[in-house]
Write a protein that holds these residues in place. Structure first.
Motif, PDB file in Angstrom:
ATOM      1  N   VAL A  66      -7.069  19.405   2.627  1.00 30.63           N
ATOM      2  CA  VAL A  66      -6.972  19.104   1.199  1.00 30.63           C
ATOM      3  C   VAL A  66      -5.799  19.879   0.613  1.00 30.63           C
ATOM      4  N   LYS A  79      -9.311  17.779  -6.482  1.00 31.11           N
ATOM      5  CA  LYS A  79     -10.641  17.157  -6.504  1.00 31.11           C
ATOM      6  C   LYS A  79     -10.637  15.805  -5.806  1.00 31.11           C
ATOM      7  N   GLU A  80      -9.610  15.016  -6.025  1.00 31.35           N
ATOM      8  CA  GLU A  80      -9.528  13.689  -5.402  1.00 31.35           C
ATOM      9  C   GLU A  80      -9.527  13.802  -3.877  1.00 31.35           C
ATOM     10  N   ASP A  81      -8.769  14.767  -3.344  1.00 32.15           N
ATOM     11  CA  ASP A  81      -8.734  14.975  -1.891  1.00 32.15           C
ATOM     12  C   ASP A  81     -10.110  15.351  -1.358  1.00 32.15           C
ATOM     13  N   LEU A  83     -13.148  14.752  -2.667  1.00 32.25           N
ATOM     14  CA  LEU A  83     -14.083  13.634  -2.725  1.00 32.25           C
ATOM     15  C   LEU A  83     -13.771  12.595  -1.661  1.00 32.25           C
ATOM     16  N   LYS A  84     -12.493  12.328  -1.451  1.00 31.85           N
ATOM     17  CA  LYS A  84     -12.088  11.347  -0.431  1.00 31.85           C
ATOM     18  C   LYS A  84     -12.460  11.847   0.962  1.00 31.85           C
ATOM     19  N   LEU A  85     -12.219  13.098   1.229  1.00 36.41           N
ATOM     20  CA  LEU A  85     -12.511  13.683   2.535  1.00 36.41           C
ATOM     21  C   LEU A  85     -13.997  13.556   2.868  1.00 36.41           C
ATOM     22  N   LYS A  87     -16.192  11.561   1.389  1.00 32.86           N
ATOM     23  CA  LYS A  87     -16.602  10.160   1.359  1.00 32.86           C
ATOM     24  C   LYS A  87     -16.295   9.528   2.711  1.00 32.86           C
ATOM     25  N   ASP A  88     -15.108   9.827   3.270  1.00 37.34           N
ATOM     26  CA  ASP A  88     -14.718   9.287   4.576  1.00 37.34           C
ATOM     27  C   ASP A  88     -15.650   9.776   5.670  1.00 37.34           C
ATOM     28  N   GLU A  89     -16.058  11.054   5.607  1.00 35.13           N
ATOM     29  CA  GLU A  89     -16.919  11.619   6.645  1.00 35.13           C
ATOM     30  C   GLU A  89     -18.338  11.083   6.572  1.00 35.13           C
ATOM     31  N   ASN A  91     -19.138   7.991   5.878  1.00 35.98           N
ATOM     32  CA  ASN A  91     -19.161   6.574   6.330  1.00 35.98           C
ATOM     33  C   ASN A  91     -19.113   6.460   7.824  1.00 35.98           C
TER      34      ASN A  91
END
Length: 91
Positions: A66, A79-81, A83-85, A87-89, A91
């Motif tokens: 991040v 924050k965006e990084d 949440l994305k990190l 969220k990806d993990e 799925n």
């Protein structure tokens, strides 16, 4: 005449600047219904948001998973990084 700028002077300037910037955003967003969320979070907020340890936050920083910034001895994380990190993990 030379004047010496101390760390405390810089800290006070940073706080004053932050207050001024927040005031500008508050004026711009006075018509918004939801509050403006910060783009950068301090380590403590990251730990609370993601329910992870301080070591885990440090690991994210060291592995460059991040984006982060260090300001006056405190780390701030994008924050965006984050949440994305996570969220990806999930799925």
């Amino acid at each position: 005449m030379n004047e010496i700028v101390t760390k405390e002077d810089l800290r006070q300037f940073g706080l004053l600047l932050l207050d001024k910037i927040q005031a500008v955003f508050k004026d711009k967003d006075s018509g918004r219904k939801e509050p403006l969320e910060p783009e950068w979070l301090k380590s403590k907020a990251v730990r609370k948001l993601l329910d992870i340890s301080a070591g885990s936050v440090q690991n994210l920083r060291m592995t460059q998973k991040v984006r982060f910034k260090k300001v006056l001895g405190s780390y701030y994380y994008n924050k965006e990084d984050l949440l994305k990190l996570f969220k990806d993990e999930s799925n």
